[in-house]
Design an enzyme around this catalytic site. Sequence first.
Site, PDB file in Angstrom:
ATOM      1  N   LYS A  22      37.217 -22.434  48.998  1.00 17.81           N
ATOM      2  CA  LYS A  22      37.022 -22.113  47.584  1.00 17.81           C
ATOM      3  C   LYS A  22      36.843 -23.438  46.833  1.00 17.81           C
ATOM      4  CE  LYS A  22      37.758 -17.632  47.954  1.00 17.81           C
ATOM      5  NZ  LYS A  22      39.055 -17.053  47.606  1.00 17.81           N
ATOM      6  N   LYS A  78      38.853  -5.317  50.125  1.00 20.28           N
ATOM      7  CA  LYS A  78      40.189  -5.818  49.857  1.00 20.28           C
ATOM      8  C   LYS A  78      41.218  -4.767  50.282  1.00 20.28           C
ATOM      9  CE  LYS A  78      39.209  -9.733  47.623  1.00 20.28           C
ATOM     10  NZ  LYS A  78      39.733 -11.062  47.975  1.00 20.28           N
TER      11      LYS A  78
END
EC number: 5.1.1.-
Length: 340
Positions: free
Chosen positions: A253, A156
């Site tokens: 997702k 990230k």
Amino acid sequence: MKLTLRDIHLPLRHPFTIALGTTTLQHNLLVELEHEGATGYGEGASSHAWHLYTAESMRASLEAARPVIEAGGFSTPEELWNRVYPVLGENPFALCALDQAAHDLWGKQKGAPVWKLWGLSLENLPLSDYTIGIDTIEKMVMKMKEFDGWPIYKIKLGTEDDLAIVRELRKHTGAIFRIDANTAWSADQTLAFAPEMKALGVEFFEQPLPRDDWEGMRKVKGSCVLPVFADESCQTEEDVAKCAGIFDGINIKLTKAGGLVPARRMIAEARKLGLKVMVGCMTESSVGISAIAQLLPLLDHVDMDGAVLISKDIADGVRLDHGRAVFPETNGNGVTLLDA
């Protein structure tokens, strides 16, 4: 059919930071569907980046839909999904949790894993990455070493030290890197970072630009030396076609899409449009991760490490062994509650 809702609190191994915020304790909703002696489990994962979809809002939506849900059984999960969509469609996180439970119940009633009922095989499955949240460089190295030996790490980013982070992490592993900037970069930053990050063993970028910056993504697609996958820009079935020709692939997702039923349609549409397909997770227990695992034979890439990021799980199910999915000898999604 009986619907039961339970709040679950999942402590994280470490504070988990992305460009959109930090989480230390994950508050999710467990959905149980019981019918004719079998129980299926699903999970609604709340998100600090999606303030509308909390455990409380999911509970409220499902309670409002309870009469429709409990009105009768179903022959397929698609049948239940279509029945409840008119009353749950505005809360895809709640719809996803119910849909996961429906698939788990369906498989247990049929006496087979969901992937097998879909006619799929567990040969040549993609490996999952392990995610390293934003932190100091020293702590990010420590987090990676804590799970040493994984074949792929998702890093990230969205800091002032993004290149320095990747350079330092590369010193400690030969694994594949994937970069997720969670909308934090501009088109110019993305193009500037790409050559060196490719040389550092980065496989692809995930959602570097803001979700609606389509012009910026067109610029990136025309010149970037690394593939780019959509995440925030691809949330629903309608978004898949928008990504064609602008992204190289999409990251689905389940929570944002509304469950396995629409996710399978999104995968089919992406294939028709020449897009690569990845499925990602939220911070969730093995209940939600096991639902994702049913889709593995259909995917190019997967990020299903949510249950690895927590320090205490609530269920047994599909687990990861250094990125490799290990399926239990259990029907449905493979879920067994630890306190059941």
